[in-house]
Design an enzyme around this catalytic site. Structure first.
Site, PDB file in Angstrom:
ATOM      1  N   LEU A  28       0.771  -1.282   0.001  1.00 45.39           N
ATOM      2  CA  LEU A  28      -0.053   0.205  -0.072  1.00 45.39           C
ATOM      3  C   LEU A  28       0.752   1.280  -0.048  1.00 45.39           C
ATOM      4  CD1 LEU A  28      -2.662  -0.819   2.746  1.00 45.39           C
ATOM      5  CD2 LEU A  28      -2.823  -1.165   0.178  1.00 45.39           C
ATOM      6  N   GLY A  29       1.816   1.168   0.680  1.00 39.52           N
ATOM      7  CA  GLY A  29       2.936   2.394   0.460  1.00 39.52           C
ATOM      8  C   GLY A  29       4.283   2.082   0.954  1.00 39.52           C
ATOM      9  N   GLU A  30       5.343   2.748   0.490  1.00 38.40           N
ATOM     10  CA  GLU A  30       6.611   2.649   0.943  1.00 38.40           C
ATOM     11  C   GLU A  30       7.200   4.016   1.136  1.00 38.40           C
ATOM     12  OE1 GLU A  30       8.618   0.206  -1.656  1.00 38.40           O
ATOM     13  OE2 GLU A  30      10.308  -0.099  -0.468  1.00 38.40           O
ATOM     14  N   VAL A  35       7.687  -0.045   5.010  1.00 43.62           N
ATOM     15  CA  VAL A  35       6.914  -0.413   4.053  1.00 43.62           C
ATOM     16  C   VAL A  35       5.305  -0.723   4.488  1.00 43.62           C
ATOM     17  CG1 VAL A  35       6.642  -2.008   1.815  1.00 43.62           C
ATOM     18  CG2 VAL A  35       8.725  -1.348   2.956  1.00 43.62           C
ATOM     19  N   VAL A  36       4.326  -0.763   3.853  1.00 41.05           N
ATOM     20  CA  VAL A  36       2.955  -1.025   4.437  1.00 41.05           C
ATOM     21  C   VAL A  36       2.259  -1.845   3.472  1.00 41.05           C
ATOM     22  CG1 VAL A  36       0.869  -0.066   5.082  1.00 41.05           C
ATOM     23  CG2 VAL A  36       2.863   1.309   5.300  1.00 41.05           C
ATOM     24  N   LYS A  56       2.741  -2.446   8.877  1.00 45.88           N
ATOM     25  CA  LYS A  56       3.942  -1.669   8.389  1.00 45.88           C
ATOM     26  C   LYS A  56       5.178  -2.273   9.060  1.00 45.88           C
ATOM     27  CE  LYS A  56       4.019   3.079   8.236  1.00 45.88           C
ATOM     28  NZ  LYS A  56       4.133   4.620   8.697  1.00 45.88           N
ATOM     29  N   ASP A 174       3.337  15.495  10.036  1.00 46.40           N
ATOM     30  CA  ASP A 174       3.347  14.989   8.887  1.00 46.40           C
ATOM     31  C   ASP A 174       1.731  14.968   8.239  1.00 46.40           C
ATOM     32  OD1 ASP A 174       4.388  14.218   6.376  1.00 46.40           O
ATOM     33  OD2 ASP A 174       4.551  12.085   6.990  1.00 46.40           O
TER      34      ASP A 174
HETATM   35  P1  ADP Z   1       4.197   5.604   5.182  1.00 52.39           P
HETATM   36  O1  ADP Z   1       3.784   6.844   4.562  1.00 52.39           O
HETATM   37  O2  ADP Z   1       5.380   5.963   5.933  1.00 52.39           O
HETATM   38  O3  ADP Z   1       4.608   4.939   3.920  1.00 52.39           O
HETATM   39  P2  ADP Z   1       1.438   5.486   6.213  1.00 52.39           P
HETATM   40  O4  ADP Z   1       1.390   4.705   7.597  1.00 52.39           O
HETATM   41  O5  ADP Z   1       1.182   6.496   5.522  1.00 52.39           O
HETATM   42  O6  ADP Z   1       3.044   5.091   5.888  1.00 52.39           O
HETATM   43  O7  ADP Z   1       1.064   4.385   5.005  1.00 52.39           O
HETATM   44  C1  ADP Z   1       1.066   4.162   3.715  1.00 52.39           C
HETATM   45  C2  ADP Z   1      -0.269   3.987   3.004  1.00 52.39           C
HETATM   46  O8  ADP Z   1      -0.825   2.794   3.422  1.00 52.39           O
HETATM   47  C3  ADP Z   1      -1.387   4.931   3.311  1.00 52.39           C
HETATM   48  O9  ADP Z   1      -1.190   6.306   2.448  1.00 52.39           O
HETATM   49  C4  ADP Z   1      -2.526   4.394   3.231  1.00 52.39           C
HETATM   50  O10 ADP Z   1      -2.922   4.462   1.650  1.00 52.39           O
HETATM   51  C5  ADP Z   1      -2.285   2.928   3.468  1.00 52.39           C
HETATM   52  N1  ADP Z   1      -2.566   2.634   4.879  1.00 52.39           N
HETATM   53  C6  ADP Z   1      -2.084   2.776   5.957  1.00 52.39           C
HETATM   54  N2  ADP Z   1      -2.488   2.511   7.097  1.00 52.39           N
HETATM   55  C7  ADP Z   1      -3.977   2.055   6.584  1.00 52.39           C
HETATM   56  C8  ADP Z   1      -5.142   1.586   7.251  1.00 52.39           C
HETATM   57  N3  ADP Z   1      -5.082   1.220   8.818  1.00 52.39           N
HETATM   58  N4  ADP Z   1      -5.954   1.186   6.541  1.00 52.39           N
HETATM   59  C9  ADP Z   1      -5.903   1.044   5.213  1.00 52.39           C
HETATM   60  N5  ADP Z   1      -4.818   1.750   4.669  1.00 52.39           N
HETATM   61  C10 ADP Z   1      -3.795   2.054   5.282  1.00 52.39           C
HETATM   62 MG    MG Z   2       2.267   8.575   5.216  1.00 48.06          MG
END
Ligand code: ADP
Ligand code: MG
Length: 359
Positions: A28-30, A35-36, A56, A174
């Protein structure tokens, strides 16, 4: 002290997880620090199956993020994504890695919604959000009045969550649309990503000074505390001092500046892209961070897009513009607080009427 014992006991009885419980799904994100992934649970009896989760995998800063999430879980659970558990996964090859587990809140962040051309009329958002304010919105024809009402609802929900964090003593640092998620379960916007957050009441704040705040959304002051403040004081000292420091420095106003930029992006479609926002930041800096001066400089030759944004903020005697200019200010102490913003007449229909009658 009792608070810590209680927290410890609560954590002992909560469902715990380990690495092998998870089947990793879509990434979902990095970011720079982790990494998520969306994950599901492997081999769990159905009673224990919590449905879809998010994990994460974080570097050394994961320890702070777990700490922040534990605190939010106890103090203002509904402000942020529902945090379930965090642990140190030491069997990985890379050495220690912190794993953080949340409930999957939904598919869309505010950034996703805003980048859609139809925002704020997204079909999907319409189902979710407008049902809550259907009585208020239904009678409004499509147009800026209705758009304004939807933006108001999003801002109110977001500020409510932010006020919860600030009242707990946490500054997020942030705040941006990517870190605001629409929770499909509770049908409200919640805050995510406490990876850069600081807890001033106990002095947990050890993101290094060189930590790069997102320059697109950061307030002009670089650090949330003035440079005279000793950095990262030890816990007992900080507990005694920090309410005073909070008063002196108003570190929460850093988040308010970023919040103002989100409000601005919702009102002006042209500022929703990176390039649009970066150009706006450059123009605002040239105007010494004076929004009224910025308006004077761009309004005479404004595109129809910009004009429409001003029109929206000028509704009801310009109460939206008034709120925006009380958030986006150079001096932190002149910015409104999250609580103050919630009490602003922009959110109050009686207040709106009163104001328009007065003018
Ligand atoms: P980082 O910005 O450090 O990579 P984030 O915690 O912002 O990490 O998470 C990255 C992305 O993952 C978010 O922008 C969102 O799209 C998704 N995400 C994070 N937490 C959740 C959650 N609890 N449920 C659904 N999506 C999530
Ligand atoms: Mg984020």
């Amino acid at each position: 002290f009792d608070m810590f014992v209680l927290a410890f006991v609560e954590r002992l009885f909560r469902t715990t997880y380990k690495k092998d419980d998870f089947v990793l799904g879509k990434k979902l994100g990095e970011g720079a620090f982790g990494v998520v992934y969306r994950v599901s649970l492997a081999n769990k009896p159905s009673s224990k199956n919590e449905g879809d989760l998010v994990v994460k995998k974080a570097t050394e800063y994961g320890a702070v993020e777990i700490w922040m999430n534990e605190r939010v879980r106890r103090a203002c659970a509904n402000c942020c994504a529902d945090f379930l558990y965090g642990f140190l996964e030491s069997s990985s090859k890379k050495g220690g890695e912190y794993w953080l587990v949340w409930r999957y809140e939904g598919q869309a962040t505010l950034a996703d919604l805003m980048l859609s051309r139809e925002f704020p009329y997204n079909q999907w958002l319409k189902c979710q959000v407008e049902t809550m304010i259907v009585g208020e919105v239904q009678d409004l024809p499509k147009g800026i009045g209705r758009e304004n009402r939807i933006i108001q609802t999003i801002m109110r929900q977001f500020l409510f969550a932010l006020d919860g964090l600030h009242s707990t003593g946490i500054v997020h640092r942030d705040i941006k649309p990517q870190n605001v998620i629409f929770s499909e379960g509770s049908r409200t916007f919640k805050i995510i990503d406490l990876g850069a957050a600081a807890d001033l009441r106990v002095g947990i704040n050890y993101i290094p000074k060189e930590f790069l705040l997102d320059p697109r959304y950061a307030a002009p002051e670089q650090y949330i505390m003035s440079t005279q403040t000793p950095s990262a004081p030890s816990a007992p000292v900080a507990t005694a001092l920090s309410p005073v420091l909070w008063q002196l420095n108003l570190p929460d106003r850093f988040d308010i500046y970023s919040t103002g930029l989100i409000f601005l992006q919702m009102a002006f479609p042209g500022l929703r892209t990176d390039s649009g926002l970066i150009q706006f930041n450059r123009q605002l800096k040239r105007c010494d961070y004076d929004l009224n001066a910025w308006r004077k400089s761009v309004e005479p030759r404004a595109s129809s897009d910009l004009r429409r944004g001003f029109e929206l903020l000028d509704l009801d005697g310009g109460i939206g513009w008034e709120l925006l200019t009380s958030m986006v200010r150079y001096k932190a102490r002149q910015r409104i607080s999250a609580k103050g913003a919630l009490a602003h007449p922009y959110f109050d229909k009686e207040g709106l009427l009163a104001l328009s009658f007065m003018q």
